[in-house]
Design an enzyme around this catalytic site. Structure first.
Site, PDB file in Angstrom:
ATOM      1  CG  ASN A 103      -1.670   1.235   1.472  1.00 34.43           C
ATOM      2  OD1 ASN A 103      -1.778   2.070   0.568  1.00 34.43           O
ATOM      3  ND2 ASN A 103      -2.223   1.402   2.673  1.00 34.43           N
ATOM      4  CE  LYS A 162      -0.048   3.344   4.734  1.00 34.72           C
ATOM      5  NZ  LYS A 162       0.040   3.481   6.184  1.00 34.72           N
ATOM      6  CG  HIS A 210      -5.807   1.983   5.325  1.00 34.05           C
ATOM      7  ND1 HIS A 210      -5.320   2.963   6.171  1.00 34.05           N
ATOM      8  CD2 HIS A 210      -4.810   1.074   5.186  1.00 34.05           C
ATOM      9  CE1 HIS A 210      -4.074   2.646   6.510  1.00 34.05           C
ATOM     10  NE2 HIS A 210      -3.743   1.504   5.930  1.00 34.05           N
ATOM     11  CD  GLU A 256      -2.761   5.598   6.818  1.00 35.69           C
ATOM     12  OE1 GLU A 256      -2.748   5.553   5.581  1.00 35.69           O
ATOM     13  OE2 GLU A 256      -1.833   5.128   7.515  1.00 35.69           O
ATOM     14  CD  GLU A 282      -3.451  -2.492   7.579  1.00 31.65           C
ATOM     15  OE1 GLU A 282      -2.325  -2.705   7.131  1.00 31.65           O
ATOM     16  OE2 GLU A 282      -4.109  -1.464   7.314  1.00 31.65           O
ATOM     17  N   GLY A 308       2.737   2.168  10.805  1.00 32.63           N
ATOM     18  CA  GLY A 308       3.737   3.223  10.643  1.00 32.63           C
ATOM     19  C   GLY A 308       4.495   3.552  11.914  1.00 32.63           C
ATOM     20  CB  SER A 361       5.389  -1.966  11.872  1.00 30.08           C
ATOM     21  OG  SER A 361       5.038  -0.627  12.151  1.00 30.08           O
TER      22      SER A 361
HETATM   23  P1  PGA Z   1       2.930   0.258   7.681  1.00 25.21           P
HETATM   24  O1  PGA Z   1       1.444   0.510   7.094  1.00 25.21           O
HETATM   25  O2  PGA Z   1       3.420  -1.028   7.085  1.00 25.21           O
HETATM   26  O3  PGA Z   1       3.714   1.453   7.246  1.00 25.21           O
HETATM   27  O4  PGA Z   1       2.784   0.145   9.164  1.00 25.21           O
HETATM   28  C1  PGA Z   1       0.536  -0.535   6.952  1.00 25.21           C
HETATM   29  C2  PGA Z   1      -0.748  -0.030   6.365  1.00 25.21           C
HETATM   30  O5  PGA Z   1      -1.165   1.099   6.678  1.00 25.21           O
HETATM   31  O6  PGA Z   1      -1.395  -0.732   5.574  1.00 25.21           O
END
Ligand code: PGA
Length: 259
Positions: free
Chosen positions: A11, A13, A101, A103, A173, A179, A219
């Protein structure tokens, strides 16, 4: 052993313009071996603006990588300024779409009902839906992680009927792991995946639930991929930050080979 095909999703983003996206995918393809893509599916989800360029690249170079989108609108078309519909994505050979997601839930105030509408739109448009769920830090610390995740799952699957071809994917998640460099322990990831699969079985029957792939996200890095991919109910990963490095993402995809 299940016969669910492993699924590794990057992803990206809101990173990489379309030219940078082409470079990133070319580098990734350079690092991938046939063995990596033979027995598992590899998907990248660039920003909408890069989908057309990557579609062309994948086709011309016959790359064994599929395209995913990071979001979609629940309606097929209409006066929805700024949005992108499932048929538009399908025309670009997009195979997967991420919905719900954390976000999107946070910055766009998307609730479970909207996520469910998007998931229904994806499935009726012949895309595979990756429905994201995950608890926040407080819920985890107060021992309510499972309760929160299962409530989200039920709401986000309202009216969603998977067909037989593994078109429904759930991404677990934990929000506190996205992140942050913190990952759920393998035991926590496996336990949550089992709880999710049990809830899916109650809803769709155990046979259908056994077809649904459950991903872990938060992560994921080359250093922790192996411990995640050996979990019985975790069928793959959704990778954010580490998918922006072709080398790291290739190591994640190639986790079965020596790192
Ligand atoms: P990350 O993000 O691997 O940077 O923690 C995962 C995600 O948001 O799908």
């Amino acid at each position: 052993m299940s016969d669910r095909t492993s699924l590794i999703v990057g992803n990206w983003k809101m990173h990489r313009d379309h030219l940078e996206a082409i470079q990133l995918l070319q580098r990734l393809a350079y690092h991938l071996s046939e063995e990596d893509t033979d027995e598992q599916e590899v998907v990248v989800c660039p920003p909408f603006t890069a989908l057309r360029s990557l579609q062309t690249l994948i086709q011309s170079d016959r790359m064994a990588v599929a395209l995913g989108a990071q979001d979609c609108h629940p309606e097929i078309e209409g006066a929805y300024t700024g949005d992108v519909s499932v048929p538009m994505l399908a025309r670009l050979d997009v195979r997967y779409v991420v919905v719900g997601h954390s976000e999107r839930r946070l910055f766009h105030e998307e609730d479970d009902a909207l996520v469910a509408r998007k998931a229904r739109a994806a499935l009726s448009g012949e895309l595979r839906a990756i429905v994201c769920v995950g608890e926040g830090e407080q819920a985890r610390e107060s021992g309510r992680a499972e309760e929160v995740v299962l409530a989200q799952l039920r709401g986000s699957l309202d009216g969603v009927e998977p067909r037989e071809d593994a078109d429904l994917v759930i991404a677990y998640e934990p929000v506190w792991a996205i992140g942050t460099g913190r990952t759920a322990t393998p035991t926590d990831a496996q336990d949550m995946a089992v709880a999710i699969r049990t809830a899916l079985a109650e809803r769709y029957g155990s046979e259908r639930a056994a077809d649904v792939r459950i991903l872990y996200g938060g992560s994921v890095k080359p250093a922790n991929i192996r411990s995640l991919m050996t979990l019985a109910d975790v069928d793959g990963v959704l990778v954010g930050g580490a998918s922006l490095s072709a080398e790291d993402f290739a190591l994640i995809v190639g986790h079965r080979r020596a790192i």
